[in-house]
Design an enzyme around this catalytic site. Structure first.
Site, short mmCIF file in Angstrom:
data_model
loop_
_atom_site.label_atom_id
_atom_site.label_comp_id
_atom_site.label_asym_id
_atom_site.label_seq_id
_atom_site.Cartn_x
_atom_site.Cartn_y
_atom_site.Cartn_z
N GLY A 1 0.82 -1.21 0.00
CA GLY A 1 0.00 0.00 0.00
C GLY A 1 0.85 1.26 0.00
O GLY A 1 0.32 2.37 -0.01
N ASP A 2 2.17 1.10 0.06
CA ASP A 2 3.05 2.28 0.03
C ASP A 2 4.27 1.91 -0.83
O ASP A 2 4.24 0.93 -1.56
CB ASP A 2 3.42 2.71 1.46
CG ASP A 2 3.66 4.21 1.57
OD1 ASP A 2 4.36 4.76 0.69
OD2 ASP A 2 3.16 4.84 2.52
N ASP A 3 5.35 2.69 -0.74
CA ASP A 3 6.50 2.45 -1.60
C ASP A 3 7.07 1.05 -1.39
O ASP A 3 7.21 0.59 -0.25
CB ASP A 3 7.59 3.49 -1.30
CG ASP A 3 7.10 4.91 -1.51
OD1 ASP A 3 6.35 5.16 -2.48
OD2 ASP A 3 7.46 5.79 -0.69
#
Ligand SMILES: *[C@@H]1O[C@H](CO)[C@@H](O)[C@H](O)[C@H]1NC(C)=O
Ligand SMILES: *[C@@H]1O[C@H](CO)[C@@H](O)[C@H](O)[C@H]1NC(C)=O
Ligand SMILES: *[C@@H]1O[C@H](CO)[C@@H](O)[C@H](O)[C@H]1NC(C)=O
Ligand SMILES: *[C@@H]1O[C@H](CO)[C@@H](O)[C@H](O)[C@H]1NC(C)=O
Ligand SMILES: *[C@@H]1O[C@H](CO)[C@@H](O)[C@H](O)[C@H]1NC(C)=O
Ligand SMILES: *[C@@H]1O[C@H](CO)[C@@H](O)[C@H](O)[C@H]1NC(C)=O
Ligand SMILES: *[C@@H]1O[C@H](CO)[C@@H](O)[C@H](O)[C@H]1NC(C)=O
Ligand SMILES: *[C@@H]1O[C@H](CO)[C@@H](O)[C@H](O)[C@H]1NC(C)=O
Length: 468
Positions: free
Chosen positions: A254-256
């Site tokens: 959900g992020d980098d």
């Protein structure tokens, strides 16, 4: 005489047969019972988590067992080290601490489950280079697997699993109910000679793997999976670290997928520890709302000499993203990326000089980040919405950006310009579609990718084993 002769031959053949049998038995048992794995260091002593009374039913808390087992095995640090084997089962636990000259080995079918009981996650002081918790200004909670001031520590396995059961933490974060910063899954600070490999990591409460103030780090063969809608589940975040190799990882997040960091504003400037000599290879990333590789936004100690190659990103917001802001100070320089294969991207290249999240209002408005020497080459991207959104800082342009052999096929749905650049300078060669005017074509240029090798590239693993 005939009899005795017959007897002798019988005895002889019996001995021969027995010999063959025992040989077979020995071969069999060594094949069946010896588990072999690759590691930077092997260990003389072996113990099983169950030796210490652990219960793998997914319900019994094993926090004390993990801590006491590792404390017990720490006595072997100066006697060849120890490996703690986690057998198949579901081992529920709160956070526990690692020790030096130690290997945590998760067998196939072993699952370490992070408890949702918050009392099992002790608080820690904030990181000096951040000055506050990332989620809340107070302190922060200890990572599920935590280590500090260590040397020679390995977390590996035969693709065993660590499941952070992070959903309740994502909900608390979104509801603004946190008073302390969420725990990471694995955090190792002030340490060297670290290996994290051959594991599946699921649903971290926040970042998955966070080495900080550390060096000589090998991260390989990780499958990292979290919902693409989860909050801040960065895959691997090398933070103020030197000599790091991340390879053969598959990350859905959900992020980098990888976020390279080095501290936040005045706190990061004061600590002044860069992330440097970082190698990322054979990464596959899926992250629809973030980047395959992000540099920053916390980069106040500097980021230098990052080399990335053979990167695949699918359904990902951007391939490489540089994030910074006035007040960060520090630098991002000598960044090299080649052989990127990208599919279904919103952006290929993205830089932002206005990532204005600050730890507090005491940041120095004169602390201007320096972004220079950014090299991208051999990029093939298909179904892309924006080729580049490259924004520097007014009065502080991002310089020496180079792109060569870049082929971006735009999707036709959007009626947007492929490139939009402000406050940046650089050159391009053989880039499709035609880049913005501030990145003029210079025929024949091949952007740099260094030939020299850093020591971390040559680190070899040994074949280690234990009797099963
Ligand atoms: C822990 O170490 C001690 C020696 O200090 C040893 O006698 C004991 O058996 C160990 N405990 C367990 C549970 O293995
Ligand atoms: C783990 O290490 C931290 C930091 O040194 C310390 O505060 C904590 O008490 C340790 N936990 C255990 C169970 O030893
Ligand atoms: C760990 O190392 C850091 C940096 O060298 C030092 O400041 C700190 O006191 C050490 N902590 C412990 C518990 O030894
Ligand atoms: C490890 O397990 C994950 C999850 O089941 C799987 O996707 C991955 O392919 C496995 N990796 C290897 C090398 O077997
Ligand atoms: C670890 O993963 C690598 C690939 O990343 C693989 O070659 C190796 O066989 C794996 N080892 C074990 C013990 O699973
Ligand atoms: C193109 O990418 C978008 C996401 O950016 C995706 O929704 C769409 O299905 C992709 N189209 C094709 C043909 O793969
Ligand atoms: C770019 O890629 C497309 C398909 O991916 C291909 O048709 C085209 O020839 C390539 N162009 C260049 C200049 O390499
Ligand atoms: C480029 O981006 C800037 C900043 O977002 C925006 O103000 C400007 O309108 C864009 N230019 C074009 C031509 O799209």
């Amino acid at each position: 005489m005939g009899l005795s002769l017959k007897f002798k031959t019988n005895v002889l053949s019996a001995i021969v047969i027995l010999g063959i049998l025992s040989l077979r038995v020995a071969e069999c048992s060594s094949n069946a019972e010896k588990l072999v794995y690759q590691a930077i260091n092997c260990r003389k002593h072996t113990a099983f988590l169950t030796d210490f009374g652990a219960v793998g039913d997914g319900k019994t808390l094993n926090t004390k067992v993990f801590n006491s087992a590792i404390r017990n095995l720490s006595r072997y640090a100066s006697d060849g080290g120890a490996q703690l084997i986690v057998p198949p089962g579901k081992w529920l636990t709160g956070s526990f601490n690692l020790t030096s000259h130690f290997t945590l080995f998760l067998e196939k079918g072993a699952v370490i489950l992070g408890t949702q009981d918050e009392s099992q996650w002790p608080p820690l002081a904030v990181l000096p280079s951040y000055g506050r918790g990332r989620d809340a200004p107070g302190g922060r909670l200890s990572a599920l697997i935590f280590g500090t001031n260590l040397t020679d520590v390995i977390i590996t396995g035969n693709n065993g699993t660590i499941n952070g059961q992070g959903a309740i933490w994502w909900d608390k974060f979104r509801a603004g109910k946190l008073t302390l910063t969420r725990p990471y899954m694995i955090e190792i600070m002030y340490s060297n000679q670290i290996q994290i490999s051959n594991l599946t990591l699921l649903d971290s409460p926040s970042w998955f793997v966070h080495p900080i103030y550390s060096s000589d780090i090998l991260i390989t063969g990780l499958t990292i999976l979290a919902s693409i809608y989860s909050a801040n589940t960065d895959g691997v975040d090398p933070d103020s670290c030197s000599n790091v190799r991340i390879e053969d990882c598959y990350i859905v997040s959900g992020d980098d997928c990888i976020a390279v960091k080095s501290g936040w504003d005045q706190y990061g400037i004061k600590v002044g520890m860069p992330t440097q000599h970082l190698f990322i290879r054979r990464l596959t990333c899926i992250s629809p709302f973030s980047a395959a590789i992000a540099l920053g936004s916390e980069m106040s100690g500097g980021i230098e000499d990052v080399r990335a190659e053979d990167i695949t990103a699918i359904d990902t917001e951007s391939a490489i993203r540089i994030k910074t802001a006035v007040g960060r100070g520090g630098y991002v320089k000598n960044i090299f990326a080649r052989k990127l294969t990208l599919k279904n991207m919103k952006y290929v290249f993205r830089t932002a000089g206005n990532y204005n999240q600050h730890p507090d209002s005491n940041f120095d408005p004169k602390a201007i980040p320096q972004i220079t020497g950014i090299n991208y080459r051999e990029v093939v991207a298909t179904n892309v919405t924006y080729a580049g959104r490259l924004f520097g800082i007014k009065g502080d342009p991002f310089t020496a950006i180079c792109m060569s052999e870049v082929n971006i096929s735009m999707n036709q749905k959007e009626n947007e310009l492929p490139w939009n650049c402000t406050d940046i300078t650089g050159v391009t060669s053989d880039v499709t579609p035609k880049p913005c005017a501030s990145l003029p074509e210079k025929k024949g240029v091949t952007c740099l990718f260094p030939y020299d090798k850093q020591p971390i590239e040559d680190v070899q693993t040994k074949t280690c084993s234990y009797a099963h």
